[in-house]
Design an enzyme around this catalytic site. Structure first.
Site: not given
Ligand code: GLN
Ligand code: ZN
Length: 758
Positions: A112, A562, A600, A666, A695, A727
Site C-alpha cells: 500500500k 474501506w 473480520d 495471515e 492468492h 484468508c
Molecule cells: N470473511 C472474508 C472472506 O473470507 C474475509 C475477507 C478478508 O479478509 N479480506 O472473504
Molecule cells: Zn483476509
C-alpha cells in the site's frame, strides 16, 4: 495572480477504459497499438478536462500503464536486475511481466502507498541496480501535451521517496548506499527534461510526512543541491500529513516551491508562513484529494486570501494530494439521489473548485456569483439535512459505557466454557469465510439485482450453494464451518447496503492496483441498522450441520477504512456508530443459535496513522469500537476475528486487547514472520496463523503446512493453536480449494497423532 494546478489526475478513465484495455491486451485479444491508443486517448481527455476547467498547467507524468512507481523505475532504468531485461528498450510486455510475474519470474511485490488503498510495486534494491536511463515514455507524453498546445508541468516520484519505498534484496546494507547513483540518474533525467523545454517539474516527496530518522532527513539538502542547478524549476510536493518537523529543512532546500497538504495538515500553515522566503512558491493543498465531499469555499477562501496578500503570484492552489485517490467524474452518477449528489465532488468537480478559488482571489469572479451561491446552498442543505442526524443513534452513543466493551468473564474462564460446549479436537481446523465465488453465483446475484429473477428463486439458489459448501466442508473433515458468503459481492458493500447512513455510486471507481479498481461506498449520515443483516443465512447454514457454524461479519474499523468517511465528525464517532449496529447483529446471531461469530478486521492495521505519535489514539478507539461490537454476548459464545494484508508484529498488544477468543491471521506468505513478535509478547488467546497462501492456485503439501505449524508450536501453546488458510477463498477455484483444504486437515490430524493436546 494566483495559479491553479493539481498534483495528478486519476488515470483509469471515467468508464475504467484503461482497465478494460489492459485486460484485453493481457488476454491477447487486442494488440499493443490498441492499448497505446487507449492510453493516448485518456491522456488527451484528461489534459483537456484540466485545461478547460481553467487550470494554469496540465500535469504530465501521472499516467502509468500499471503503477507510477514502476513507471519511475522504468524511466530511470532501475527495474529489478533479476529480470535481465534491456532497460533502455523495455517493451510494454516486459513492463507487465515485472508487475504480474510469469512462470519464470515471480512478480514484484506490491504494497500500500502510505495510508491509501492504492498499491504500488516495491522497488528491489540490489548492488547491481542502475539508474542511468530507461524508457522514453515520459518524454513522449510531454511532447504529446505540447503538440496539443498545453502548458505542462511534469511530475516525478522524488529520489528519496523512491529509495525509501523500495526493499533491500541483496548486496547493500542501507538504502541510502544507493543515493549517489540515484542522484546521478535524476540529474541526467532532469537535465534532459530541461532541454526539452519543461517549464516546471513537481517532485513528490511524501516520505516527509513520515517520522524520518536523521539519515534520511539529512539526505534532502545535498540531494536537492545536486539536482536543482541543472533542472527545470522544482516544486517539491509533500502530502498525506503535516511536515512541521521539516520546516527548517524545507526552507533551506534549493527548490523553487513547496506544496503543503492543508487538509490533513491544516495546522501547519502558520508555522510555514512565518518566514517564508521571498522568492519561494507555496502550493496550498486546500481541496481534499482523499475524500469526496464538496469543499466549503467560504471556509477556505479567507485562508487563501490572507496567503494571497503575502504571496501574490507565488501562491499556487491545489488539491491536497494527487486526485488518484478519488473517483473521476460525479456527472456520470445519474442514478444517485440528487440531494446526496449535491454534497459531493469527484476529481473533475475538484478541478472546478480549485479554479473557482483562484478566480475569486484574482478578482475574476465575486463570491456572490452563481457558482459560489450554488456551493453554499448545497453545503447548507447538507448541514441541516434530516438524512444525516439520527436521534436514536446519537442517544445510544451518549450512553455507551466502558463496561459495555467488556465480556462477562475473562478469556481463561470463557474458553473453558466454550470448550465444554463444543468439545473441539486439538488444532481445530477452519476457514476464513468465503468459498469460491463461481461465475454461476455471480450471475445469480446479478440477475436478482437486475430483477431478472425473483426473491424465491434467488433464495433457493443461494441456499443450494450454502448446502453444497456445508457438505463439502463436512466431507473434508473441517471442524468449524462457514456458510461461504455466496450472497456477498463485497464484504463492505454487503453491509453498507443494509445500513442507514451509507451511500453508493454506480461509477465511483478508484484504482487499487494495476487494472483493479474498487468502488468504496460513502458514509454520509449516522449509521443505523434497521434490521438483521445476516441472521437468516447463518441460521439456515447452522440448521444443515451438527458442527459449529461461524456467523460472519465485517468489523467496524474495516467498514470505516474501506469507505469514504464523513468529514463533519471524527472518524472514531462513525466507527462507534458502526460498532453499535454490529453489536446488535452479533446479539441477534447469538439469539438465533449461532455460537461462533467472526468479526473480520482485515483493515485494522492499515488504519494506523503515518506518524507514531498518533498511534495510541487510533489504536485506543479502534480497539474500543471492535470490543463494543463484540462484547454483548455470553461467555459461551466464541468471538473470532480475522486480519490480513499486513504485518502485525508491532501492534500485537493491541490485537490482544481486542480480546477476541480466536484470531485467524495471515502469516504464511511471510513464512510466519509474525511469530517473531511472540518473542517479546505472548499472545494470550487462541490464534490461527495462516498455513497457506490463498492468492495463487498452488496446492500446498501436507509437509509444508506441518513445517509452518511446527514453527508456530515453538511460540504458541498447543491448546491455543488453530489451523486455517491465510484468508478467504472467494478468488480461488474449487479443485485447488478442495485439494489444499484436504491437505490442511491432514496436516492438523498429523499433529494430533503426535499427541498435541487440547
Ligand atoms: N470473511 C472474508 C472472506 O473470507 C474475509 C475477507 C478478508 O479478509 N479480506 O472473504
Ligand atoms: Zn483476509
Amino acid at each position: 495572480m494566483a495559479i491553479a494546478h493539481i498534483l495528478g489526475f486519476p488515470r483509469i478513465g471515467k468508464q475504467r477504459e484503461l482497465k478494460f484495455a489492459l485486460e484485453s491486451f493481457w488476454r491477447g485479444e487486442t494488440d499493443q497499438a490498441a492499448l497505446q491508443d487507449t492510453g493516448r486517448t485518456l491522456r488527451t481527455r484528461h489534459w483537456a478536462v484540466q485545461s478547460q476547467a481553467g487550470l494554469d498547467f496540465v500535469t504530465v507524468g501521472d499516467f502509468a500503464w500499471y503503477d507510477h512507481v514502476l513507471g519511475t523505475l522504468a524511466l530511470l532504468g532501475a527495474i529489478p536486475s533479476r529480470f535481465k531485461f534491456d532497460r533502455q528498450h523495455l517493451s510494454l510486455s516486459d513492463y507487465f511481466l515485472l508487475a504480474r510475474g510469469s512462470s519464470e519470474h515471480f512478480a514484484m511485490e506490491m504494497t500500500k502507498w502510505f495510508d491509501t488503498n492504492y498499491h504500488y510495486l516495491v522497488p528491489e534494491w540490489t548492488s547491481d541496480v542502475q539508474f542511468d536511463g530507461g524508457v522514453d515514455w515520459l518524454f513522449d507524453e510531454f511532447a504529446e501535451a505540447q503538440a496539443l498546445g498545453h502548458r505542462a508541468k511534469l511530475v516525478l516520484v522524488g529520489p528519496l521517496t523512491l529509495l525509501y519505498m523500495g526493499k533491500i534484496k541483496s548486496g547493500i546494507s542501507h538504502k541510502l548506499d544507493l543515493l549517489p547513483r540515484v542522484i546521478v540518474g535524476y540529474q541526467k533525467l532532469l537535465e534532459r527534461l530541461k532541454k526539452c523545454g519543461v517549464e516546471w517539474v513537481q517532485i513528490d516527496e511524501p516520505i516527509l510526512a513520515l517520522d524520518l530518522d536523521a539519515a534520511w532527513r539529512d539526505a534532502f539538502v545535498p540531494t536537492y543541491a545536486a539536482l536543482t542547478p541543472t533542472a527545470p524549476p522544482v516544486l517539491l510536493a509533500t502530502y498525506f500529513d503535516e511536515v512541521i518537523a521539516h520546516v527548517g529543512l524545507l526552507r533551506d532546500l534549493p527548490v523553487a516551491g513547496v506544496h503543503l497538504d492543508l487538509v490533513r495538515g491544516a495546522g501547519q500553515l502558520d508555522t510555514f508562513i512565518k518566514d517564508w522566503p521571498q522568492d519561494r512558491i507555496l502550493s496550498a493543498g486546500i481541496v481534499d484529494g482523499r475524500n469526496i465531499w464538496r469543499t466549503d469555499l467560504d471556509k477556505v477562501l479567507p485562508i487563501l486570501t490572507s496567503l494571497h496578500r503575502s504571496l501574490g503570484n507565488r501562491l499556487w492552489i491545489a488539491p491536497s494530494c494527487s486526485l488518484l485517490h478519488v473517483p473521476v467524474d460525479l456527472s456520470t452518477e445519474t442514478a444517485l439521489n440528487k440531494e446526496l449528489k449535491s454534497w459531493l465532488a469527484f476529481a473533475c468537480q475538484k478541478l472546478d473548485e480549485i479554479v473557482l478559488l483562484k478566480q475569486a482571489l484574482n478578482g475574476e469572479i465575486s463570491v456572490n456569483d452563481l457558482p459560489f451561491e450554488e456551493a453554499r446552498a448545497a453545503l447548507a442543505l447538507r448541514r441541516n439535512s434530516p438524512r444525516i442526524q439520527n436521534g436514536y443513534v446519537q442517544k445510544r452513543l451518549q450512553s455507551i459505557s466502558r463496561q459495555q466493551a467488556e465480556r462477562g468473564a475473562e478469556f481463561n474462564i470463557r474458553i473453558v466454557k466454550q470448550q465444554a460446549k463444543w468439545n473441539l479436537p486439538a488444532f481445530p481446523t477452519t476457514t476464513i469465510g468465503s468459498f469460491p465465488q463461481t461465475a454461476e453465483i455471480r450471475q445469480v446475484r446479478a440477475a436478482f439485482k437486475s430483477g431478472a429473477i425473483g426473491h424465491v428463486e434467488y433464495l433457493d439458489k443461494m441456499r443450494e450453494e450454502i448446502r453444497f459448501v456445508v457438505r463439502k466442508q463436512e466431507a473434508l473433515g473441517l471442524d468449524v464451518l462457514v456458510h461461504g458468503e455466496p450472497e456477498r459481492n463485497d464484504m463492505v458493500e454487503y453491509f453498507g447496503e443494509q445500513l442507514w447512513g451509507y451511500g453508493f455510486t454506480a461509477n465511483g471507481w478508484v484504482q487499487s492496483y494495476g487494472s483493479r479498481c474498487v468502488k468504496p461506498p460513502f458514509i454520509y449520515g449516522d449509521v443505523y441498522r434497521p434490521e438483521a443483516m445476516t441472521v437468516s443465512w447463518s441460521e439456515f447454514a447452522q440448521s444443515l450441520t451438527g458442527k459449529p457454524m461461524k456467523g460472519m461479519l465485517t468489523g467496524p474499523v474495516t467498514m470505516l477504512q474501506w469507505s469514504f468517511v464523513r468529514d463533519d465528525q471524527p472518524r472514531e464517532i462513525t466507527a462507534l456508530q458502526i460498532a453499535l449496529a454490529l453489536r446488535d447483529e452479533v446479539c441477534d446471531l447469538e439469539k438465533a443459535g449461532i455460537g461462533m461469530i467472526q468479526i473480520d478486521e482485515p483493515a485494522f492495521r492499515e488504519g494506523l496513522p503515518l506518524k507514531a505519535r498518533d498511534w495510541p489514539h487510533y489504536l485506543d478507539w479502534a480497539v474500543h469500537a471492535f470490543k463494543i461490537s463484540a462484547a454483548g454476548v455470553k461467555d459461551e459464545t466464541q468471538i473470532h476475528t480475522h486480519m490480513c494484508y499486513s504485518e502485525f508484529n508491532d501492534i500485537l498488544p493491541w490485537i490482544a486487547a481486542m480480546d477476541a477468543d480466536v484470531i485467524t491471521i495471515e502469516t504464511s506468505r511471510s513464512d510466519m514472520e509474525l511469530l517473531d513478535g511472540f518473542g517479546q509478547f505472548s499472545y494470550p488467546n487462541d490464534i490461527g496463523p495462516g498455513v497457506y497462501d490463498i492468492h495463487a492456485p498452488r496446492v500446498p503439501q501436507v509437509a509444508e503446512m506441518q513445517r509452518l505449524l511446527q514453527k508456530a508450536r515453538g511460540v504458541i501453546p498447543d491448546a491455543r493453536l488453530w489451523v486455517n488458510p491465510d484468508c478467504g477463498l472467494k478468488t480461488r477455484g474449487w479443485p485447488e480449494t478442495e485439494a489444499a483444504l484436504s491437505n490442511m486437515v491432514l496436516a492438523a490430524r498429523g499433529l494430533r497423532l503426535e499427541g498435541g493436546n487440547k
